[in-house]
Write a protein that holds these residues in place. Structure first.
Motif, mmCIF file in Angstrom:
data_model
loop_
_atom_site.group_PDB
_atom_site.id
_atom_site.type_symbol
_atom_site.label_atom_id
_atom_site.label_comp_id
_atom_site.label_asym_id
_atom_site.label_seq_id
_atom_site.Cartn_x
_atom_site.Cartn_y
_atom_site.Cartn_z
ATOM 1 N N ALA A 9 -46.217 83.513 -14.333
ATOM 2 C CA ALA A 9 -47.277 84.454 -13.933
ATOM 3 C C ALA A 9 -48.640 83.758 -13.910
ATOM 4 O O ALA A 9 -49.514 84.095 -13.097
ATOM 5 C CB ALA A 9 -47.301 85.652 -14.862
ATOM 6 N N SER A 10 -48.827 82.792 -14.807
ATOM 7 C CA SER A 10 -50.088 82.044 -14.841
ATOM 8 C C SER A 10 -50.279 81.269 -13.546
ATOM 9 O O SER A 10 -51.385 81.208 -12.986
ATOM 10 C CB SER A 10 -50.095 81.071 -16.030
ATOM 11 N N ILE A 11 -49.206 80.678 -13.052
ATOM 12 C CA ILE A 11 -49.268 79.893 -11.815
ATOM 13 C C ILE A 11 -49.440 80.811 -10.613
ATOM 14 O O ILE A 11 -50.213 80.513 -9.687
ATOM 15 C CB ILE A 11 -47.999 79.032 -11.665
ATOM 16 N N GLU A 12 -48.743 81.948 -10.624
ATOM 17 C CA GLU A 12 -48.861 82.889 -9.508
ATOM 18 C C GLU A 12 -50.278 83.450 -9.405
ATOM 19 O O GLU A 12 -50.814 83.628 -8.297
ATOM 20 C CB GLU A 12 -47.841 84.022 -9.688
ATOM 21 N N GLU A 13 -50.905 83.711 -10.553
ATOM 22 C CA GLU A 13 -52.279 84.220 -10.549
ATOM 23 C C GLU A 13 -53.238 83.178 -9.983
ATOM 24 O O GLU A 13 -54.144 83.503 -9.202
ATOM 25 C CB GLU A 13 -52.691 84.604 -11.974
ATOM 26 N N ARG A 17 -55.664 83.302 -6.591
ATOM 27 C CA ARG A 17 -57.073 82.982 -6.678
ATOM 28 C C ARG A 17 -57.463 81.907 -5.656
ATOM 29 O O ARG A 17 -58.507 81.982 -5.003
ATOM 30 C CB ARG A 17 -57.428 82.513 -8.086
ATOM 31 N N LEU A 18 -56.601 80.896 -5.509
ATOM 32 C CA LEU A 18 -56.879 79.819 -4.549
ATOM 33 C C LEU A 18 -56.887 80.333 -3.112
ATOM 34 O O LEU A 18 -57.696 79.898 -2.297
ATOM 35 C CB LEU A 18 -55.842 78.706 -4.699
ATOM 36 N N ASN A 19 -55.985 81.249 -2.805
ATOM 37 C CA ASN A 19 -55.943 81.805 -1.446
ATOM 38 C C ASN A 19 -57.215 82.585 -1.124
ATOM 39 O O ASN A 19 -57.729 82.524 0.001
ATOM 40 C CB ASN A 19 -54.713 82.704 -1.279
ATOM 41 N N VAL A 20 -57.733 83.314 -2.101
ATOM 42 C CA VAL A 20 -58.998 84.029 -1.912
ATOM 43 C C VAL A 20 -60.135 83.034 -1.689
ATOM 44 O O VAL A 20 -60.978 83.204 -0.798
ATOM 45 C CB VAL A 20 -59.302 84.931 -3.126
ATOM 46 N N MET A 21 -60.136 81.957 -2.506
ATOM 47 C CA MET A 21 -61.179 80.934 -2.365
ATOM 48 C C MET A 21 -61.111 80.266 -0.995
ATOM 49 O O MET A 21 -62.137 79.979 -0.375
ATOM 50 C CB MET A 21 -61.018 79.885 -3.473
ATOM 51 N N LEU A 22 -59.888 80.019 -0.513
ATOM 52 C CA LEU A 22 -59.719 79.363 0.788
ATOM 53 C C LEU A 22 -60.283 80.229 1.914
ATOM 54 O O LEU A 22 -60.933 79.720 2.849
ATOM 55 C CB LEU A 22 -58.235 79.082 1.038
ATOM 56 N N LEU A 41 -48.776 74.443 -5.827
ATOM 57 C CA LEU A 41 -48.406 75.623 -6.611
ATOM 58 C C LEU A 41 -47.286 76.406 -5.941
ATOM 59 O O LEU A 41 -46.376 76.902 -6.615
ATOM 60 C CB LEU A 41 -49.624 76.524 -6.818
ATOM 61 N N GLN A 42 -47.327 76.527 -4.612
ATOM 62 C CA GLN A 42 -46.278 77.257 -3.912
ATOM 63 C C GLN A 42 -44.930 76.557 -4.074
ATOM 64 O O GLN A 42 -43.893 77.218 -4.276
ATOM 65 C CB GLN A 42 -46.622 77.388 -2.435
#
Length: 374
Positions: A9-13, A17-22, A41-42
């Motif tokens: 879950a830590s990695i999925e979160e 977050r990275l997708n929003v930043m991108l 991460l994916q």
């Protein structure tokens, strides 16, 4: 969440977050880094949820994979063969480590003190990850036949590293913890350190830290176990070199034939003629899961030279290491040339170090087996 723990879950979160930043980023360099982090991460998440057993490749398909990996790095072939010749038959003494009851706190305390013993530069970058250890490292029991005892997920865009250590409850657990924090430390120094085309050399720093931590731990434990663990890992590299040398000889033989092997029988006959390897053995060598033998051996050869320098001149070795981590080139061969240019030459000390390790193994195992007198 418990102490020293993180979950999928830590990695999925972080991925969310990275997708929003991108989506909100306009800087081309930051976009490139975000996309790289998202891919890493994916891939980790996909592997985590993949419950299918890895199918054994057909022999010719497995051989094609070998040719693809080794065919890109012919400039290293002679180094692999030289290492194999200098360490032929590996370490002849059987090594078995004792059980070790170190707690998680013990492992982290030893790791902290080791990095503090280096210098301010490496210790400072180490602490960038270590201070978040409560929820950025997890310890699990080693299960199955996994080739990896640890993993580090560097996320440069978030300036974070997640570490997993799989314990076998021997002194090797300390080595694994120090190894993985080595990756995190180098990632803090240079976020591009473990990206292509530097992947081939991505284990140099972590393996070097293992080699010097063996001597550091030996002073603390005084029982031979850290030294034996160092020697056991060297022995693993000896057998890795042996298998790589066989693969290279098989590829060279195929090139002399001027046509590719088209059947399993032709491949097996080629292995027998060129390498003196029986059919069952070549199947095992080619069909074993790819665990990056060429990466680990390349890195080990260079780390061994750095270790030799460290024992004679600590400051010089750490200067070389820092320069190596900060190095950025365009191709694998360019990295290789530049690394040799500033003083790390594969196999310069391999024969000498192998003999030293062999002598140490014999001395320590003989001492352990010495009968007690009443």
């Amino acid at each position: 969440m418990g102490k020293y723990n993180w979950t999928i879950a830590s990695i999925e979160e972080r991925l969310q977050r990275l997708n929003v930043m991108l989506n909100n980023e306009t800087d081309p360099n930051k976009i490139e880094m975000l996309r790289s982090d998202i891919t890493i991460l994916q891939d980790y998440i996909d592997d985590y949820y993949n419950e299918e057993e890895e199918e054994k490749l057909k022999l010719l398909d497995a051989y094609d994979g070998v040719k693809e990996n080794l065919g890109d790095i012919p400039f290293l072939w002679q180094d692999f063969k030289d290492f194999r010749d200098f360490t032929k038959n590996g370490i002849s003494t059987f090594i078995e480590l004792k059980n070790c009851t170190l707690s998680k706190d013990d492992l982290l305390d030893l790791t902290h003190d080791f990095y503090r013993s280096l210098d301010h530069y490496f210790y400072g970058h180490f602490m960038k990850t270590f201070y978040r250890r409560r929820d950025h490292i997890v310890f699990r029991s080693l299960q199955g036949k996994s080739p990896y005892k640890g993993e580090t997920i560097n996320i440069p865009s978030l300036k974070e590293s997640f570490i997993e250590v799989k314990r076998d409850y021997t002194i090797d657990d300390v080595f694994t913890t120090i190894h993985e924090y080595g990756h995190a430390t180098s990632g803090a120094i240079n976020p591009k350190h473990t990206l292509y085309p530097k992947i081939l050399f991505s284990e140099v720093d972590a393996i070097f830290f293992e080699l010097i931590c063996a001597d550091y731990l030996e002073i603390l434990f005084k029982n031979g176990e850290p030294t034996l663990n160092k020697i056991s890992r060297h022995d693993t590299m000896c057998w890795t070199a042996d298998e790589l040398a066989i693969k290279i000889r098989l590829m060279e033989y195929e090139r002399k034939l001027k046509h590719d092997f088209t059947t399993n029988k032709a491949l097996k006959n080629g292995a027998k003629i060129a390498c003196g390897v029986h059919p069952e053995e070549i199947e095992d060598i080619l069909q074993d899961p790819d665990v990056g033998g060429e990466i680990y051996l390349t890195s080990y050869m260079l780390a061994l030279e750095l270790y030799k320098i460290f024992r004679e001149d600590k400051e010089k070795a750490l200067y070389y290491l820092r320069k190596f981590i900060l190095m950025e080139c365009y191709t694998e061969e360019e990295y290789y040339s530049n690394i040799k240019r500033f003083g790390l030459v594969p196999n310069l000390s391999t024969r000498e170090m192998h003999q030293e390790f062999q002598n140490e193994a014999m001395r320590l195992t003989r001492k352990k087996k010495k009968p007690k007198h009443n």
